[in-house]
Scaffold this motif. Sequence first.
Motif, PDB file in Angstrom:
ATOM      1  N   UNK A  26      41.319  40.948  33.497  1.00 59.50           N
ATOM      2  CA  UNK A  26      42.664  40.867  34.053  1.00 59.50           C
ATOM      3  C   UNK A  26      42.645  39.930  35.255  1.00 59.50           C
ATOM      4  N   UNK A  27      43.598  39.029  35.334  1.00 58.34           N
ATOM      5  CA  UNK A  27      43.620  38.132  36.494  1.00 58.34           C
ATOM      6  C   UNK A  27      43.986  38.914  37.757  1.00 58.34           C
ATOM      7  N   UNK A  28      43.302  38.573  38.813  1.00 57.19           N
ATOM      8  CA  UNK A  28      43.578  39.229  40.091  1.00 57.19           C
ATOM      9  C   UNK A  28      44.617  38.420  40.856  1.00 57.19           C
ATOM     10  N   UNK A  29      45.507  39.119  41.472  1.00 59.80           N
ATOM     11  CA  UNK A  29      46.570  38.475  42.216  1.00 59.80           C
ATOM     12  C   UNK A  29      46.320  38.744  43.695  1.00 59.80           C
TER      13      UNK A  29
END
Length: 55
Positions: free
Chosen positions: A49-52
């Motif tokens: 999951x991409x981290x924001x």
Amino acid sequence: MESGSQSANSPDRTSSRFAEIIGTLIALLTLTLPLTVVSHYSTNTEFPQPTVNRR
């Protein structure tokens, strides 16, 4: 029966039957192997999951 005619149990028929079996196996592998590989890798792959970063 003529002396030049082939008998019912000729070697050509045996090799033809063998070729049919091998051809069928190759066709089945060609159809099933790609589907099996794709389904195997698509179910075992977890995408990170991409981290924001919020500030």
